[in-house]
Enzyme design. Structure first.
Site, PDB file in Angstrom:
ATOM      1  CE  LYS A 121     -23.176   8.520  11.199  1.00  0.00           C
ATOM      2  NZ  LYS A 121     -22.152   7.822  11.528  1.00  0.00           N
ATOM      3  CE  LYS A 177     -23.619   5.190  20.659  1.00  0.00           C
ATOM      4  NZ  LYS A 177     -23.303   5.271  19.341  1.00  0.00           N
ATOM      5  CE  LYS A 216     -20.824  -2.076  17.783  1.00  0.00           C
ATOM      6  NZ  LYS A 216     -22.148  -1.254  18.027  1.00  0.00           N
ATOM      7  CG  ASP A 251     -31.283   6.756  16.161  1.00  0.00           C
ATOM      8  OD1 ASP A 251     -31.933   7.204  17.173  1.00  0.00           O
ATOM      9  OD2 ASP A 251     -31.475   7.177  14.921  1.00  0.00           O
TER      10      ASP A 251
END
Lengths: 346, 270
Positions: free
Chosen positions: B9, B14, B40, B125
């Site tokens: 998520k 991460k 990003k 995701d």
């Protein structure tokens, strides 16, 4: 989803949505069409349209421009490419620019409307043509006709008749036009506008002046309805098909326009009889249709015709062709009977 | 060569986990390539001393793919970790999924996808085929799910299980789930919940990483925890993770849960 891959099911008027729309908009001769997508979407349509024009004895290069999107445009959005292309096309002062979307630009979500609205100089008309959204060739034709009709204003009635949605990609388009014009003239009617075949943007202005719209076939009913709601013009749903098509067409046009068409219908019925007489030598011959046309209307018309000339259906008979698009009027029927005669007595 | 991908998520950590894992792997003597697969482009920032490196897609946009070289897109960060950012379009335009595919094709053409281990840090995701690219044939074969015990992050992890299960059914696919990393919110019984979730989806909890202020302090100092405070307990967690990832050979096809089952599982640990 269409899942019949037989060659019998294919014809020039069964391509993608883009092809359908292009078969309409490229007939407005003073305009340029911008296909917003990869180059190939334009290229194969360009080939088809120019080859068709050549086949129909009117060689012409279709006025098509591609925004020629590459991978970077897909990743970062193709709006700049569209803006750039529209500006370039606008420099040529066309009567209008049509912008046709493709599957990929609808997938990535380009804001085509925003880009088109920002352009100044001539009308920029968007025709939605992303086939993956469920569109077919016919949806492209209908969308293009409706988008073009939006350019027309109300005008004073002139008592003439519009032909709506002629199949510009068929070989017999001019012969069919001649047949329908002839029939209309029997009722004292003339053609106001071929919407859309070989016209200019100025001519679209008289679209709303007609007393009747004759649709090329029933698939154009949404266009007929749109024009009816815009201009109040009644419509009939198709060109005359098959042996008795002319007399019933005349009767329907006469009824819709409030004309007495009795004499014209009687004369046309007599011509139907004369035509059958011309092909009396076919009576008793065994035939089967090969290939069988996918269109039920075409199958019914061909079967009726075969029975009327006295042909027998037999697996051991001669294979006779049936066109994917049913023959228009007595002229089309006579062409078909000549083909059958050649096939039977070859 | 090991090729692993971290999915989970958005906001679950991460990139922090990937960067610390890459740093620990590098210090353990491995040749590491970390690829940030998110427009990003913040995956490798802590490995690059806070620097946002040019992205593959930005360079492709500016120069065209043919004018981009491996030297333009591969940057060496902390302790020799090689860093790549895929990048992508501005939010709201174009197709970032296609951008990921284009990046992979370019990196493959360059011969960049080498080393003892490649860490693919993928965005929140799996929303389309483009973002599933690291899972596809020949790319990441071992997928680690990063999740906390919060229901929303378990939802995302469960969804990714569905993607792995689907892709694993392809004849050539070697994509498997390799384990679940619990990046904790420090909820009560969180480790137990995530371990049970991992078991239920036919995998295992490979590392529990508690919430620790050191992570925030390291980020403010533009460093990984490994670099900022190598003696910390948190750094040791990441080193443990690195060791387990290298040893891990338990690769399975996941069995995603139905939503009702997932919710009732979470309810048991409230």
């Amino acid at each position: 989803m269409t899942s019949n891959p037989l060659p019998a099911s294919t014809c020039r008027t069964a391509g993608c949505t883009l092809t359908g729309a292009l078969s309409v908009v490229t007939q407005v001769t003073d305009t340029v069409t911008v296909v917003h997508g990869p180059g190939g979407c334009t290229h194969h349509n360009f080939s088809l349209l120019s080859a068709t024009a050549l086949d129909n004895g009117r060689p012409a290069l279709p006025p098509l421009v591609s925004t020629d999107l590459r991978e970077t445009d897909i990743v970062f959005g193709g709006e700049e490419a569209l803006d750039r292309t529209l500006t370039r096309v606008m420099n040529g002062n066309p009567g209008a620019i049509f912008v046709l979307s493709t599957c990929i630009v609808e997938t990535i979500g380009d804001d085509i409307e925003k880009i088109c609205q920002a352009q100044q100089g001539c009308p920029v008309i968007i025709v939605p043509t992303a086939g993956f959204l469920g569109g077919s060739f016919q949806a492209g034709v209908n969308n293009a006709l409706i988008a073009l009709a939006a350019m027309a204003e109300s005008s004073a009635p002139n008592g003439r008749v519009n032909l709506i949605g002629e199949k510009n990609l068929e070989y017999e388009v001019e012969e069919n036009y001649a047949e329908v014009s002839r029939l209309l003239s029997l009722l004292g009617l003339s053609v106001n506008l071929r919407f859309v075949r070989n016209i200019t943007t100025d001519e679209i202005a008289r679209l709303g002046a007609a007393r009747l719209n004759v649709l090329r076939d029933p698939a154009l009913i949404p266009v007929g309805e749109y024009l009816n709601s815009r201009f109040g013009t009644p419509y009939i749903t198709g060109f005359p098909i098959g042996l008795s098509g002319n007399s019933s067409f005349l009767a329907e046009v006469a009824k819709t326009c409030g004309i007495n068409g009795t004499d014209a219908v009687t004369r046309e019925r007599a011509r139907e009889g004369e035509l059958l007489e011309k092909f009396h030598d076919l009576a008793g011959e065994g035939v089967f249709f090969s290939p069988l046309p996918p269109d039920p209307e075409g199958r019914i018309a061909a079967r009726d015709l075969a029975r009327n000339v006295g042909l027998r259906f037999s697996d051991q008979g001669n294979p006779v062709p049936v066109p994917v698009i049913p023959p228009v009027g007595l002229a089309g029927t006579e062409r078909l009977l000549h083909r059958w005669r050649r096939a039977i007595f070859a | 060569m090991k090729q692993i991908a971290l999915y989970g998520k958005g906001g679950i950590g991460k990139s922090t986990t990937s960067a610390n894992l890459s740093a620990a792997l590098s210090l353990a003597g491995h040749s590491v390539l970390q690829i940030g697969c998110d427009p990003k482009r913040d995956s490798t920032r802590m490995l690059m001393a806070g620097r946002l490196i040019p992205t593959v897609m930005d360079l492709v946009r500016e120069r065209g793919a043919s004018a981009v070289t491996p030297q333009d897109v591969v940057f060496t960060g902390f302790h020799g970790v090689r860093c790549v950012e895929a990048g992508g379009p501005e939010p709201g335009v174009g197709c970032a999924g296609r951008g990921i595919i284009a990046t992979f094709q370019l990196l493959e053409k360059f011969g960049t996808l080498t080393g003892d281990i490649i860490v693919y840090d993928v965005l929140g995701d799996v929303v389309c085929g483009g973002f599933a690219m690291p899972m596809r044939e020949g790319y990441a074969q071992e997928v680690y799910l990063v999740t906390s015990g919060e229901l929303m992050s378990l939802y995302a992890a469960n969804n990714i299980c569905k993607a792995i299960q689907r892709l694993a059914a392809r004849p050539k696919s070697r994509c498997r789930i390799a384990g679940v990393i619990c990046n904790a919110k420090n909820m009560p019984r969180e480790e137990e919940l995530v371990a049970e979730f991992a078991r239920r989806v036919n995998s295992h909890l490979i590392q529990y990483i508690p919430r620790d202020r050191t992570v925030q302090l390291a980020e403010l100092d533009r460093k990984t925890v490994i670099e900022y405070d190598p003696a910390s307990e948190q750094a040791q967690r990441y080193r443990d993770l690195a060791a387990r990832v290298m040893e891990n050979s338990r690769l399975t096809i996941p069995t995603p849960l139905e939503i009702d089952d997932l919710e009732s599982l979470a309810r048991q640990y409230v």
